[in-house]
Design a protein around this motif. Structure first.
Motif, PDB file in Angstrom:
ATOM      1  N   ARG A 118      32.689  49.715   3.707  1.00  0.00           N
ATOM      2  CA  ARG A 118      31.336  50.174   4.013  1.00  0.00           C
ATOM      3  C   ARG A 118      31.176  51.618   3.534  1.00  0.00           C
ATOM      4  O   ARG A 118      32.102  52.420   3.623  1.00  0.00           O
ATOM      5  CB  ARG A 118      31.042  50.131   5.515  1.00  0.00           C
ATOM      6  CG  ARG A 118      31.093  48.770   6.143  1.00  0.00           C
ATOM      7  CD  ARG A 118      30.292  48.701   7.449  1.00  0.00           C
ATOM      8  NE  ARG A 118      30.477  49.843   8.335  1.00  0.00           N
ATOM      9  CZ  ARG A 118      29.724  50.082   9.411  1.00  0.00           C
ATOM     10  NH1 ARG A 118      28.718  49.282   9.705  1.00  0.00           N
ATOM     11  NH2 ARG A 118      29.959  51.121  10.182  1.00  0.00           N
ATOM     12  N   GLY A 120      27.959  54.726   3.570  1.00  0.00           N
ATOM     13  CA  GLY A 120      26.587  54.997   3.953  1.00  0.00           C
ATOM     14  C   GLY A 120      26.299  56.461   4.152  1.00  0.00           C
ATOM     15  O   GLY A 120      27.157  57.329   3.968  1.00  0.00           O
ATOM     16  N   GLY A 130      25.736  50.353   2.776  1.00  0.00           N
ATOM     17  CA  GLY A 130      25.970  49.157   1.980  1.00  0.00           C
ATOM     18  C   GLY A 130      27.377  48.666   2.231  1.00  0.00           C
ATOM     19  O   GLY A 130      28.253  49.447   2.647  1.00  0.00           O
ATOM     20  N   ALA A 159      23.866  44.900   3.237  1.00  0.00           N
ATOM     21  CA  ALA A 159      23.406  46.222   3.640  1.00  0.00           C
ATOM     22  C   ALA A 159      22.983  46.161   5.098  1.00  0.00           C
ATOM     23  O   ALA A 159      22.750  45.080   5.653  1.00  0.00           O
ATOM     24  CB  ALA A 159      22.246  46.688   2.768  1.00  0.00           C
TER      25      ALA A 159
END
Length: 207
Positions: A118, A120, A130, A159
């Motif tokens: 992940r 972000g 995402g 997402a």
């Protein structure tokens, strides 16, 4: 002598009054500092564990069946944070009720799981990210009393957004696209794979 005593008493009283006023003034100056915390104080770093529930809809390769149904499961992960940027890894396992019958075949996806990275950007306690990685799960086919199952691996991408409600609790909304590789099914005589869309909401506890 009497005047000296009275004067000393007046001086002591004045000193106590000034001391009390100074204490009140000092307290009044500190109070706003302890109340007004920085806006970016929320931290996403560290391990977390949680659960989720959602809905899945998909399709079977080389077959008209389109399984759909509710899903639910658990997830666990770990975040690293550098300023507003958040990076981490998350794994989850899901039980799924997705199935569909297109005579004479019935296909279902009883369970699946993912292992994803992940990345972000956090606006204090709001994180947009995402995610992508490995997917795995079971595709089960049935016809005329015969049942055949294959567990395969594939990939996933998606997402989501996560909101911190308290230092230890957050909620999230997430979309994943999952693609499982094909396997040769004897009951259909062809290779069948499975792809699905998953939308789910979840809650996490951060340690």
């Amino acid at each position: 002598m009497k005047g000296l005593v009275v004067g000393a008493a007046a001086l002591v009283a004045a000193g106590w009054t000034a001391s009390a006023e100074a204490a009140d003034l000092s307290y009044g100056q500190r109070a706003p500092y302890t109340v007004n915390q920085p806006l970016n104080a929320y931290s996403w770093a560290g391990p977390y564990l949680g659960g989720n529930i959602g809905y899945e809809w998909g399709s079977v390769d080389n077959n008209p069946s389109k399984p759909s149904g509710f899903v639910g499961g658990v997830q666990a992960g770990y975040n690293f944070q550098n300023g507003p940027w958040v990076f981490g890894v998350e794994g989850d396992i899901q039980a799924a009720g997705a199935d569909d019958t297109f005579a004479p075949w019935k296909f279902s996806n009883p369970w699946f799981g993912t292992l994803r990275g992940r990345a972000g950007y956090a606006f204090s306690n709001v994180l947009f990210y995402g995610t992508a990685g490995l997917a795995f799960g079971e595709l089960r086919g049935q016809t005329f009393g015969w049942t055949e199952s294959h567990t395969t691996a594939g990939w996933t991408i998606g997402a989501g957004a996560e909101v911190g409600l308290a230092p230890n609790w957050s909620v999230k909304l997430e979309y994943l696209y999952i693609d499982l590789s094909t396997s040769q099914f004897a009951i259909t005589g062809v290779s069948n794979g499975y792809s699905a869309n998953v939308v789910r909401a979840g809650v996490n506890y951060h340690f």
